[in-house]
Design a protein around this motif. Sequence first.
Motif, PDB file in Angstrom:
ATOM      1  N   GLU A  93       0.618  -1.023   0.061  1.00  0.00           N
ATOM      2  CA  GLU A  93      -0.037  -0.133  -0.352  1.00  0.00           C
ATOM      3  C   GLU A  93       1.224   1.506   0.232  1.00  0.00           C
ATOM      4  O   GLU A  93       2.045   1.413   0.647  1.00  0.00           O
TER       5      GLU A  93
ATOM      6  N   LYS B 108       1.370   4.886   1.421  1.00  0.00           N
ATOM      7  CA  LYS B 108       0.464   5.243   2.759  1.00  0.00           C
ATOM      8  C   LYS B 108       1.137   7.182   2.674  1.00  0.00           C
ATOM      9  O   LYS B 108       2.699   7.108   2.185  1.00  0.00           O
TER      10      LYS B 108
ATOM     11  N   THR C 142       0.921  11.709   3.271  1.00  0.00           N
ATOM     12  CA  THR C 142       0.607  12.473   4.925  1.00  0.00           C
ATOM     13  C   THR C 142      -0.038  13.309   3.836  1.00  0.00           C
ATOM     14  O   THR C 142       0.484  13.857   3.599  1.00  0.00           O
TER      15      THR C 142
ATOM     16  N   SER D 136       4.279  14.774  -0.116  1.00  0.00           N
ATOM     17  CA  SER D 136       4.098  13.581   0.434  1.00  0.00           C
ATOM     18  C   SER D 136       4.819  12.338  -0.411  1.00  0.00           C
ATOM     19  O   SER D 136       4.577  12.371  -1.663  1.00  0.00           O
TER      20      SER D 136
ATOM     21  N   CYS E  44       6.287   8.659  -0.964  1.00  0.00           N
ATOM     22  CA  CYS E  44       6.557   7.188  -0.621  1.00  0.00           C
ATOM     23  C   CYS E  44       7.540   6.323  -0.966  1.00  0.00           C
ATOM     24  O   CYS E  44       7.413   6.477  -3.392  1.00  0.00           O
TER      25      CYS E  44
ATOM     26  N   VAL F 148      -3.043   4.710   0.390  1.00  0.00           N
ATOM     27  CA  VAL F 148      -4.155   5.294   2.059  1.00  0.00           C
ATOM     28  C   VAL F 148      -3.240   6.990   1.990  1.00  0.00           C
ATOM     29  O   VAL F 148      -2.268   7.232   1.714  1.00  0.00           O
ATOM     30  N   LEU F 149      -4.052   7.733   2.221  1.00  0.00           N
ATOM     31  CA  LEU F 149      -4.064   8.399   3.231  1.00  0.00           C
ATOM     32  C   LEU F 149      -4.232   8.663   4.296  1.00  0.00           C
ATOM     33  O   LEU F 149      -5.371   8.095   4.996  1.00  0.00           O
ATOM     34  N   THR F 150      -3.253   9.561   4.861  1.00  0.00           N
ATOM     35  CA  THR F 150      -3.110   9.363   6.758  1.00  0.00           C
ATOM     36  C   THR F 150      -2.814  10.850   6.643  1.00  0.00           C
ATOM     37  O   THR F 150      -2.254  12.181   6.175  1.00  0.00           O
TER      38      THR F 150
END
Length: 387
Positions: free
Chosen positions: A18, A20, A22, A29, A31, A128-130
């Motif tokens: 996944e 992720k 931020t 951001s 990854c 996936v967003l956090t």
Amino acid sequence: MQITKIMSTQLVEIQPRELKFTVEAMKQSSCTVHLTNVTDQHIGFKVKTTSPKKYCVRPNVGMIKPESICSFTVTMQAQKSASVDMQCKDKFLIQCTVVPSDTTEEEIPPKFAKDSKNYMEETKLRVVLTSPTHSPVLLPVNGVLKPEPSYETSMQKDKLQMGVESSPPELLVKNVEDVKMAANREGSGSQKAVENFKLLPTEDEEFSPSKEESIQAEDGEVAKSRQVEDVEVTKSTQVEDVEVTKSTQVEDVEVTKSTQVEEDVEVTKSRQVQDVKVTKSTQDEDVEVTKSRHVEDVEVKKLSEDIQELKSTISALDSKLIEAEHTIMKLKEEKSSTIHGKETLKQELAMLRRSKGTIKVQVGFPPLFVCMVALICLAVGFLLCAK
């Protein structure tokens, strides 16, 4: 046999499964995804996304050597505002296939075309967003641990109390505890010294209440002065730590800025070089296509002219053949008529030969003819005499 084995096994292991990110306003951001080649072949990969304008993948195409690891970075562009809804439907597709060892990066994308017959392994990764997390710091207030709201508020309070910028809250808590421990140790040390002094007096002096009080007062003053010195030392160390942290933060910010600028410059340069290469290749392809089309047009024109000439010659030959056939027919008719005449003559000759024995031949003029000639002569003589 090797291709069938590879098709039955996994080509690449992907970590993480996944992506992720931020989500913060006006901040990028990133990854990183690691691809591990678990085969003994060279593997080419290509990364696709459903939102190419929202994400930047570097590199999006590459080759992984046998039993080695290759990584690529996915950067989400800065958002204008942090969205409340953290559900994201964006997805990434990683395509992998076996390529020869001498394959270049420019030769990898055509191997993932739809009409390609190569075996491709496809893996989908979801996004996936956090939200950014802020860890609270616990500070003792009246014997009760309470969370501190943020780092900035503690910094402003310490500025008002000390007149300088203080260290972060965690350092403050540790320093306060160290000061208390030092004070307790010094107090216990001074009490033990007094007790020892009471238990082991010297031979020349005697104990008296006034002497004990003066010694205790001196010990208290010494302890207080030591505590003040310790507090000043801790303050100076805190100020030095704050200055060091500031300088390190500034250096880190400068380093990050310089690295970001260098990366941006390299990315722009690489993009420009790729664009130039693409434009050159497209121009070369267009020139080659135009040349090939021109050559094809010239060849088609020549072929059409040759075909027309052949058609004209064929039509002329056809007309000549028709005339020749007419003449041949005429000659055949004349030949048949001559043959028929020859046969009739032959028949007549045969008939004459048969009737030759019965024919009688007359010699001289016949008498009728002689009489007629005499009459004519008399009439002409009479006419002449009459004139």
